[in-house]
Every structure is written in structure tokens, then in C-alpha cells.
Design a protein around this motif. Structure first.
Motif, PDB file in Angstrom:
ATOM      1  N   GLY A 262     -16.944   9.392 -37.650  1.00 14.80           N
ATOM      2  CA  GLY A 262     -17.291   9.681 -36.273  1.00 14.80           C
ATOM      3  C   GLY A 262     -16.302   9.117 -35.274  1.00 14.80           C
ATOM      4  O   GLY A 262     -16.519   9.177 -34.062  1.00 14.80           O
ATOM      5  N   ARG A 263     -15.179   8.587 -35.754  1.00 12.83           N
ATOM      6  CA  ARG A 263     -14.158   8.029 -34.875  1.00 12.83           C
ATOM      7  C   ARG A 263     -12.996   9.007 -34.717  1.00 12.83           C
ATOM      8  O   ARG A 263     -12.846   9.950 -35.494  1.00 12.83           O
ATOM      9  N   ASN A 264     -12.156   8.757 -33.724  1.00 12.25           N
ATOM     10  CA  ASN A 264     -10.975   9.597 -33.488  1.00 12.25           C
ATOM     11  C   ASN A 264      -9.724   8.764 -33.774  1.00 12.25           C
ATOM     12  O   ASN A 264      -8.948   8.442 -32.870  1.00 12.25           O
ATOM     13  N   ILE A 265      -9.525   8.427 -35.035  1.00 12.84           N
ATOM     14  CA  ILE A 265      -8.392   7.617 -35.455  1.00 12.84           C
ATOM     15  C   ILE A 265      -7.200   8.528 -35.731  1.00 12.84           C
ATOM     16  O   ILE A 265      -7.362   9.633 -36.238  1.00 12.84           O
ATOM     17  N   GLN A 266      -6.005   8.059 -35.418  1.00 13.18           N
ATOM     18  CA  GLN A 266      -4.786   8.822 -35.668  1.00 13.18           C
ATOM     19  C   GLN A 266      -4.099   8.319 -36.929  1.00 13.18           C
ATOM     20  O   GLN A 266      -4.061   7.113 -37.191  1.00 13.18           O
ATOM     21  N   SER A 267      -3.549   9.236 -37.705  1.00 14.78           N
ATOM     22  CA  SER A 267      -2.713   8.822 -38.829  1.00 14.78           C
ATOM     23  C   SER A 267      -1.423   8.234 -38.269  1.00 14.78           C
ATOM     24  O   SER A 267      -0.981   8.601 -37.189  1.00 14.78           O
ATOM     25  N   LEU A 268      -0.831   7.309 -39.025  1.00 11.23           N
ATOM     26  CA  LEU A 268       0.333   6.579 -38.522  1.00 11.23           C
ATOM     27  C   LEU A 268       1.480   6.573 -39.513  1.00 11.23           C
ATOM     28  O   LEU A 268       1.264   6.600 -40.731  1.00 11.23           O
ATOM     29  N   GLY A 269       2.710   6.514 -38.995  1.00  9.10           N
ATOM     30  CA  GLY A 269       3.878   6.326 -39.829  1.00  9.10           C
ATOM     31  C   GLY A 269       4.075   4.849 -40.119  1.00  9.10           C
ATOM     32  O   GLY A 269       3.706   3.991 -39.318  1.00  9.10           O
ATOM     33  N   GLY A 270       4.635   4.550 -41.275  1.00  5.73           N
ATOM     34  CA  GLY A 270       4.860   3.165 -41.639  1.00  5.73           C
ATOM     35  C   GLY A 270       5.950   3.047 -42.686  1.00  5.73           C
ATOM     36  O   GLY A 270       6.446   4.048 -43.208  1.00  5.73           O
TER      37      GLY A 270
END
Length: 230
Positions: free
Chosen positions: A166-174
């Protein structure tokens, strides 16, 4: 009219994704008729004397949760006709003797397995922890920031995980070893926070692990279908 093998495979993958959405996994055997089905490498992070992070309240080991989710994922992909290669198949690590330098040996072995698999995609499963902010929860997906080859895959899996949390998390580069050790698209999936009491409890339950694996599987199939259709 002659249909190329690539277009036929794309059609099969799109059909699989449709069946995942509408009929569940019992209808996924159609993938076995695809011309050269995909190979997926599943990497259960940590293992052996390296437990990863520990649950704040129960002390549950990240390594055990990772392996449990990978085993569920293996079943889902294989039932859909995919070839699956596991880097770690049991509770042990991949380092041989538990002596100095075991972590580097463990990671080198994972890379060796991933390269020899000649796979189409690698998914490394982990759990997160941030004791300074115990309210944080939800899965997050990482891709190699240098090549961004895994970014479209990460975004698809992230979308499914967001639907679960239910969250709006963004995928990230690492910059992570498992994202850099192969040329094919690779992602690290941090399934949740063991520093969050409620999420720790859910991640300890098989029913929730099934939901996590379902989200990862659905996101992967959606990415495959979309990439092959291009």
C-alpha cells in the motif's frame, strides 16, 4: 503467415501474464510449450554463519526468510515452465570452510553459478533493517545504477510490491556485487523490514511469504512479456 520464434515467445509470455492475473498459477503450464523457455537465477542472500539481519523482536534470521521465499519462487517459476537455477539450495553458505575471507568466497561462488547458468534474469532476495526508524516497512527493489539494465524489471516488481504494502516506494539504482556480476538484468529485492515489528511478524509467516513471492513472480513475468513484445 510465418511468425518468428521471438514473436511467438512474446505471445506465449503475454498469455502467461494474462493467466497469472485471471486464473492463478494452475494455468501456467502453457509456458512449457514456448520455443526455448527462460532461465531464472534465484539467489537467497546470506546463509551459514552469515545470517544477515536479525528480527528485532524474534531474532529470526534473514537468511532463513530469504531461502523460504526463494523456494516458493522456484516452485512458481518451474510450474510456469521456466528453468530455475538456485545459488543457495539449503541453509548453508557457499564459502566452504568458515574461515577468514568466507564472505568473499561466498560471493565469488554466487557469481560463478550465475555466470554458468547462462540465464535471462537474476533475482537476489534479501530483507531490510533500519533500527533508527522502526516505522519503515514495505519491499524495495534495487538495480545496477551503472548499466540500468535491470531497471525495467525492478520497476515491474516494485509495482507489485507496492500493491501489497500500500506504499508508493520507488525502485533505486545501487552498487551491489550481485547486480554487477552478470551482463543480464539483475535485481535485489529487499522484501521488507525486520526492524518493523509488524512486518517482522508477517515475514515469519508462510502465507505472507507466499504473497511476497507472488508479487516478485508477477512482476517478472510482466516485464518479460513486455520486453519480448517490443
Amino acid at each position: 503467415m510465418v511468425i518468428s520464434a521471438r514473436r511467438l515467445l512474446a505471445a506465449v509470455l503475454i498469455g502467461i501474464f494474462t493467466l497469472v492475473l485471471s486464473c492463478g498459477f494452475s494455468a501456467l503450464s502453457a509456458a512449457k510449450s514456448s520455443p526455448g523457455y527462460y532461465t531464472v537465477v534465484l539467489d537467497a542472500g546470506h546463509g551459514g554463519i552469515d545470517p544477515g539481519v536479525l528480527g528485532k523482536h524474534t531474532g529470526i534470521k534473514e537468511s532463513d526468510i530469504n531461502l523460504a521465499i526463494v523456494k516458493i519462487l522456484q516452485n512458481k517459476f518451474e510450474n510456469a515452465g521456466f528453468r530455475v537455477v538456485l545459488t543457495r539450495e539449503n541453509e548453508s553458505g557457499l564459502y566452504g570452510l568458515p574461515t577468514e575471507g568466507f564472505k568473499k568466497r561466498d560471493m565469488r561462488k554466487r557469481k560463478e553459478i550465475a555466470l554458468s547458468a547462462e540465464a535471462n534474469v537474476l533475482i537476489s532476495v534479501h530483507q531490510n533493517s533500519f533500527v533508527a526508524a522502526p516505522e519503515r516497512f514495505g519491499g524495495q527493489v534495487f538495480f545496477d545504477q551503472a548499466t540500468e539494465s535491470g531497471k525495467p524489471l525492478a520497476m515491474k516488481i516494485q509495482q507489485e510490491l507496492n500493491g501489497l504494502s500500500g506504499r508508493n516506494i520507488q525502485s533505486l539504482g545501487g552498487e551491489y556485487f550481485m547486480l554487477e556480476c552478470t551482463d543480464y538484468p539483475s535485481v535485489i529485492v529487499e522484501c521488507g523490514f525486520l526492524s518493523n515489528a509488524e512486518e517482522e511478524k508477517r515475514l515469519s509467516e508462510n502465507a505472507y511469504r507466499e504473497k511476497i513471492a507472488d508479487a516478485i513472480f508477477r512482476g517478472t513475468v510482466a516485464w518479460l512479456a513486455e520486453s519480448e513484445a517490443k
